[in-house]
Design an enzyme around this catalytic site. Structure first.
Site, PDB file in Angstrom:
ATOM      1  CG  ASP A  72      -1.690  -1.276   1.412  1.00  0.00           C
ATOM      2  OD1 ASP A  72      -2.095  -1.858   0.391  1.00  0.00           O
ATOM      3  OD2 ASP A  72      -1.878  -1.703   2.561  1.00  0.00           O
ATOM      4  CD  GLU A 113      -9.211  -2.111  -0.988  1.00  0.00           C
ATOM      5  OE1 GLU A 113      -9.269  -2.150   0.253  1.00  0.00           O
ATOM      6  OE2 GLU A 113      -8.947  -3.108  -1.688  1.00  0.00           O
TER       7      GLU A 113
END
Length: 566
Positions: free
Chosen positions: A15, A188
């Site tokens: 991420d 997301e």
């Protein structure tokens, strides 16, 4: 032109949130239940990266005691504005079931190395929150939105909420859904950028598995549901490129160079298959977890960002024209004599900081106080570092004098509290001090040697333990002199320490394999173990430059690692 080789941050570095401040690039990565929270790297050329101190290094900034595995820090967002760094991070407390209980926090610092301010609580609307600094001075929090109701999809679009810089609080009355995603669902990891008169919204979709992708939407405003998705194919995905060396790309962020080139950093994974498996089902096992890749980006005639070379991305990417050469270690090998009173930056603990309750370091040894088992999520004396290569050896010297089978100290390969193996010194009723190898697989514990546990000769002060990881499998060895090692006749399947294996039985599958040092004394007597002469040595398996091993490196995920040379 110089080439950047992906992944740029091998091993569990998921991420990525990338920014540039002047001529230096910074990447922040998720750390989940591992402490300290948020992993930071710096570079001036996007190719060579140096590890920085983690910002969430105190229990004031991060309290994860008792957090479930793969809870904790999800998708931190690093930004720079108003002369300081802003870090938004999520502490997730629940991962399974209808709910995702979490809290989003904000901390700031004028120096990337800290100190970081005490955390400001933002909200718990959803995870993957990021802070957008508009050019009019206003700031907004964009985030995934969680819906627990079983009759709705749990991923309820992207919510945008204005942040008040005077009160340092969100203004919940300004919250609105700006994007619902595409039919792929699971939107997301939002990041907003302003370019060409548009707001561009980068969104991950499809879940962080092999169907993962990143899409881009844009709008002239930040109004509710005003964003339109880029036409055509996704911005990046490997769902339809199963033979590519890089898989699962998506969930990332954008950065520009001083001269105006554009790059996108995203999570990536490198699966492998057992020799008796299809390469399609399963697509593979990602024992190194989700790593960080980088791709070069251009803007098409319609003003949409596109990945150079197509949405599958490239293994070798053109470096920036204005790159400043950056000195960094050639690989991630580590030798630690534990001479200082603080742990090396590569070491991590679980959920809580390394304190005297867990142990101490210095004077050429790491002393660990025996606490709970490796299945314990509260009181655990484990110090571990990431697997960052498919082929490596890790060795340590152990001094331990147990008087009960409830006392164990040694070397572990660890994914989470339900998936690990352990080569350790312990005691049994037959031979006294012995060496055993055990494994926890989906919570099922197996002792491999049992009554054939290796007897440690009387008067032996030290035992050396070594693990040899060879991509698909790994073994343990022991020595009583540090020179002559004997292989323990137990070969373990490395796939059990992969995201993909954990996903088959548990929803928290977001980290990667670690190798570590652990002391267990669940009898409660807190027997101490001493560790010294630790060495983690990578064996050159990361996708190599042409002819290093006499073969041609390619874009394929098959045949590009020197499996026959190790």
């Amino acid at each position: 032109m110089s080439k950047i080789q992906n992944p740029i941050l091998p091993g569990f570095n998921a991420d990525p949130s990338i920014i540039r401040v002047d001529d230096t690039y910074y990447i922040a990565n998720s750390t989940f239940e591992w402490f300290p929270g948020v992993r930071l790297h710096a570079s001036k050329d996007l190719e060579h990266w140096n590890l920085l101190p983690s910002p969430l290094s105190t229990s004031t900034l991060l309290d994860m005691r008792g957090n479930v595995s793969s809870g904790g820090i999800w998708a931190p967002d690093l930004s720079y504005a108003d002369g300081k760094f802003w870090l938004v991070y999520t502490d997730v407390k629940v991962t399974e079931g209808a709910f995702k209980d979490m809290t989003n926090y904000l901390t700031t610092a004028t120096d990337i190395n800290g100190p970081w301010s005490d955390p400001i609580k933002l909200n718990g609307v959803g995870f993957d929150a990021s802070l957008f600094h508009d050019d009019d001075g206003r700031k907004y929090l964009a985030q995934q939105t969680w819906d627990h109701r079983e009759y709705n999809h749990p991923f309820d679009g992207i919510t945008l909420t204005e942040f008040d810089t005077q009160t340092m609080k969100l203004r919940p009355q300004t919250a609105r859904t700006i994007y619902n995603g595409t039919p792929v669902k699971l939107p997301e990891g939002p990041h907003i950028y302003k370019e060409n008169g548009y707001y561009y919204l980068f969104i991950a979709q499809g879940g962080t598995v092999f169907a993962h992708q990143e899409v881009v939407a844009r709008s002239k405003t930040l109004d509710a549901l005003s964003f339109e998705t880029a036409p055509g194919e996704p911005f990046i995905t490997n769902f339809d490129t199963p033979d590519h060396y890089l898989q699962k790309q998506g969930h990332g962020s954008l950065v520009s160079t001083p001269s105006g080139e554009w790059y996108y950093a995203s999570l990536v994974a490198r699966p492998w298959n057992h020799h008796n498996e299809s390469s399609r089902d399963p697509r593979g096992w990602c024992t190194l977890g989700r790593e960080t890749s980088i791709q070069k980006v251009y803007w098409d005639e319609s003003g949409w960002p596109r990945v150079e070379g197509g949405h599958g991305g490239k293994t070798f990417v053109d470096a920036p024209k204005d790159a400043i050469p950056t000195e960094a270690p050639a690989d991630h090998s580590q030798a630690d004599d534990f001479t200082t009173p603080t742990l090396d930056l590569n070491w991590n603990t679980l959920r809580v900081p390394f304190t005297e309750a867990m142990g101490r370091t210095g004077n050429s040894k790491l002393t660990l106080v025996g606490q709970g088992s490796l299945a314990n999520t509260h009181d655990l004396s484990l110090v571990a570092r990431r697997w960052q290569a498919f082929y490596f050896d890790a060795t340590v010297r152990v001094k331990f004098n147990p008087f009960s089978y409830q006392q164990m100290a040694g070397l572990t390969n660890y994914y989470n509290d339900s998936h690990w193996s352990f080569a350790f010194v312990t005691w049994n009723e037959i031979n006294g001090h012995v060496i055993e190898v055990s494994e926890n697989n989906r919570g099922n514990y197996t002792s491999y040697l049992k009554n054939d546990a290796i007897k440690i000769p009387e008067g032996t002060e030290y035992v050396w333990l070594r693990t040899k990881v060879r991509k698909e499998s790994y073994t343990y060895e022991y020595s009583f002199d540090g020179k002559n090692f004997v292989e323990i006749p137990v070969t373990l399947d490395a796939a059990i320490l992969s995201d993909d294996y954990i996903l088959q039985s548990y929803g928290g599958f977001f980290t990667g394999a670690f190798v570590g040092l652990a002391a267990v004394d669940y009898s409660g007597y807190e027997l101490e173990a001493e560790f010294s002469q630790f060495k983690y040595e990578e064996l050159g398996d990361h996708l190599l430059a042409d002819n290093t091993y006499g073969f041609k490196a390619s874009e394929s995920r098959f045949g590009d690692a020197p499996e026959n040379n190790m």
